[in-house]
Each structure stands twice: as structure tokens, then as C-alpha cells.
Design a protein around this motif. Sequence first.
Motif, PDB file in Angstrom:
ATOM      1  N   VAL A 165      38.033  31.251  36.095  1.00 41.75           N
ATOM      2  CA  VAL A 165      38.151  32.211  34.999  1.00 41.75           C
ATOM      3  C   VAL A 165      38.884  33.464  35.455  1.00 41.75           C
ATOM      4  O   VAL A 165      39.732  34.010  34.739  1.00 41.75           O
ATOM      5  N   GLN A 166      38.589  33.938  36.656  1.00 41.10           N
ATOM      6  CA  GLN A 166      39.283  35.115  37.172  1.00 41.10           C
ATOM      7  C   GLN A 166      40.773  34.856  37.329  1.00 41.10           C
ATOM      8  O   GLN A 166      41.602  35.719  37.037  1.00 41.10           O
ATOM      9  N   VAL A 167      41.110  33.672  37.798  1.00 38.98           N
ATOM     10  CA  VAL A 167      42.531  33.328  37.952  1.00 38.98           C
ATOM     11  C   VAL A 167      43.224  33.331  36.595  1.00 38.98           C
ATOM     12  O   VAL A 167      44.325  33.877  36.435  1.00 38.98           O
ATOM     13  N   ILE A 168      42.582  32.732  35.597  1.00 40.62           N
ATOM     14  CA  ILE A 168      43.162  32.715  34.253  1.00 40.62           C
ATOM     15  C   ILE A 168      43.340  34.133  33.723  1.00 40.62           C
ATOM     16  O   ILE A 168      44.389  34.493  33.177  1.00 40.62           O
ATOM     17  N   THR A 169      42.302  34.940  33.905  1.00 39.77           N
ATOM     18  CA  THR A 169      42.351  36.324  33.433  1.00 39.77           C
ATOM     19  C   THR A 169      43.476  37.109  34.094  1.00 39.77           C
ATOM     20  O   THR A 169      44.238  37.825  33.432  1.00 39.77           O
ATOM     21  N   VAL A 170      43.576  36.964  35.406  1.00 39.63           N
ATOM     22  CA  VAL A 170      44.581  37.725  36.146  1.00 39.63           C
ATOM     23  C   VAL A 170      45.988  37.241  35.821  1.00 39.63           C
ATOM     24  O   VAL A 170      46.927  38.043  35.718  1.00 39.63           O
ATOM     25  N   LEU A 171      46.158  35.931  35.646  1.00 36.20           N
ATOM     26  CA  LEU A 171      47.478  35.418  35.265  1.00 36.20           C
ATOM     27  C   LEU A 171      47.894  35.969  33.895  1.00 36.20           C
ATOM     28  O   LEU A 171      49.066  36.306  33.685  1.00 36.20           O
TER      29      LEU A 171
END
Length: 453
Positions: A165-171
Motif C-alpha cells: 500500500v505504501q508503494v502504491i501511495t508513493v508511486l
Amino acid sequence: MQDLTRGPISRHILAMALPITLSMVVQTLYLMVDLYFVARLGSEALAGVNAASNIMMLVVALTQMLSVGTVALVAKTVGAKDQQGANLVFNQSLLLAIIFCALTLLTGYAIADAYINALAADAPSRAAGLTYMHWYLPALSLVFINSTLGSALRGTGIVKPTMVVQVITVLCNMFLTPVMTAGWLTGYPMGVVGAALSTTVSVAIGVVIMGWYFMRLEHTVHIKFSLMKPHWPSWKKIFNIGLPSGGEFLMMFLSTAISYWLIKGFGHEAQAAYGVGSRLLQLFFMPALAVSLALPAIVGQNLGAGNGPRIKEALNKTLAIEIALMLIVMLLCRWQPAALAQIFSSNAEVVDFAKQFLHIIAFVFIASAVNFTCSSFFQGMGNTWPALFSSMARLILYAVGALVISRHPGFALASLWHWYVAVGFMQALLSYVLVRRELAKKLPALTPVTVSH
């Protein structure tokens, strides 16, 4: 759930730290992208945005009150095979997160003017900082919910969903920042507003995804509205563990605010450089932070299981890994400080200030490795007051010494940074002494938990 009471300690540390590191690396890329595009708006905008974003440390201090208590209590109840207790802790923490979310919005808008006026060096910096803060506050408020959800999973030994989820958010954030800030694709640059709004939109997306995950896929702890009525004994336990850890980050916020205030006289270039240097420190701290974030769950589960030797082994191995990581980044900052600063600013004065800052402050990485490890150990043990004590001692020493240094004729920033490093090592020594005291006090009294099958 991941059982951390069995198997090789090093494997557990790395298995949890690697996904956390990946998410942090992606988040760091966002921070660098954000810093890059804000820097293109000028040194005044950079100084103002950095002053405004420093309030993130205050919000992190508040989120720590919930997340640290949640990790420690969930890990301990899971280690003791008490799923009902874990669910109660999680839902009470989520209720508190929602309350803090609302309070952050109300308080943030009320104090924004006074906060920015106290820190910014000049009128253009104040204007940029205030604009950024107004659009950034919704993102800060939602951090409480994301932090609580991720902490509950970490207490069960699960970190991959939070990482995804953090990766998706940051992307999302990395895509939206140039679009909104510089006007890529749209031709409509929003400047400082775009930099803040891209963060707010991305954090909101993360909250929605994490909420969906808990409602549909999570099996150990669940969102249950029937458990979200205020339960004062649970609140007391959460705050008893979390308040001191929140206090640690509050000390960091105050220390940074003091630094911003003391360097106002050197102009917005010095403040911009301090902002660049601070963001780079966040980048270089992340590998060690990822390792330290694995420790509370391991310590907590083994505390609940009454396994003292594994607690001591986890502490020692985490400390060794962190020192090795911090030694590498220390050498990098000593080797090429100017090159690192030039990535984000072409202003000669900003680069010179940032080069000096990084070259001196690099030595504090080793002390920080010890402080991160000790703080995480106390979180896992459910007794975070010693960590708060060491942080308070550091803040008092730094503040008093910094004020004395700033009043000395010919005050130079180099003296301030040398004092910062010295105080960091003093805290590291105090923290380690307190950890050894905790080990001697708590471990002999532990009794292994036996589970009938």
C-alpha cells in the motif's frame, strides 16, 4: 500471523526489514522528487516548505502514541495466543486514530499562522510555508489512520500488505507531484499548492486501500464497530506505552524547530540548506529505521511467550546490523557532501551551507543506530519511559548548549552542528545503559508460556 517466537532471529529481522526498507526506499524517492520540484520554485519556497513540513515531526510524535502502543500490545497478546485481546487493542487504537485525525485538522488550521511566522526567515518564505501547510494538513491528519492500521499488522509479524500500500501511495505521489507542482501534462503549474495537494490525494488513496484490506483480507485482527466504543483500560495501556514514544518524536520536533529558529539570522539560504540536509538525513536513516521497526514485534511476541534469551539475541543482532548500515552512510556523507546537496539546489550559498552540515553531522549516524535500536527495544518491552528520558536529556542538553553557542561572538553554524553530534553520542551512551538495566530487571522474571495442543 507470523510466529516470531521460533526460528532464526536474523531471518526474522531481515524478513520484516526488507519489505519495510523497500517501502521506505520508494517513499524516499518521493521525498527526493518532492524536494527537487519544490527547489525549482526558488530558495524562498524551499525554505518555507521545509519549515511547514517540519510539523510532520509533531504529527509523527502523536501517531507514535498510538502505533507504538498498538504494536507492543498486539504483539504481546498474539504471543500469548490471545486473539480477542489483540482485536480489542486494535479497534480501540483505530477509534483513537479517528479522534486524533479530527483534532489535527482543527488545531493545525488554528495555529498555522503563528507557527510559520515563528520559523520562516522572511516574508516570501512565510507565504510559501503557510500555503503549503494549509493544503498539507489533511494528509497529516490521515496519517493517524494509516499508521494504526500498519502498526496492527506489524504487531502480528505481517509487513508486506503495508509495504504494498505504501508503494502504491508513493508511486501516486511521485506521479502527481510533477503534474500538480510543475504542470506536467496539464500545462497548469500549481506550485507550492500542487506539492502539498499531491501528498494529500495520495495519502487518502492509501487509507482507502488499507481499509479495504482490513475489511476483506485480514484474519488475525479485524475492524469491528462493536469493539470501537471507548474502553478506558485499553486507552490507558496504549497511552502508557505510547506516550513516552510520542514524547521522543516531540523532542525531535522541538530540536528541529530550535535549529530553524537559531539559523534564521543566516537567511533563507541557510534554512533551505538545513531543509535539504534534513531530508537527506531522512533518506540515510531509513535502512536503519527499517531494521529497528522489526525489533518491537520480535521482542513483544517473545515477551508474551516468556522467552528471555531470544529477546536479548534480537537486541544484539539488531544493534550490529544497524551500526554496519550507519557506518556506510556516514562514509558517503563525509565523502561527497557537496554532490549530494547539488542534486537539489544550484544556489551556491545553499550548497555551501548544506555541504558543511552533512560533512559534520555524518558522525551522528553511529549514535543514531544505537538510539534507534534502544528505542525499539523499549517499545517491544512495553516500557517506553526510559527512551523518553534519554530523549528529554538530549533535548535539554542540545537546547541549552545551542543557546549558549548562539550568543558567543562570531557564532558559526559549524559549532552548532558539532554540538548536535556530541549530544547524540551522549544520548546513545545513556540509552544503552538504560537498556542493560531493563534486561537485568525484566528477563530473569520471565516464565515461558506453554500451549496445550
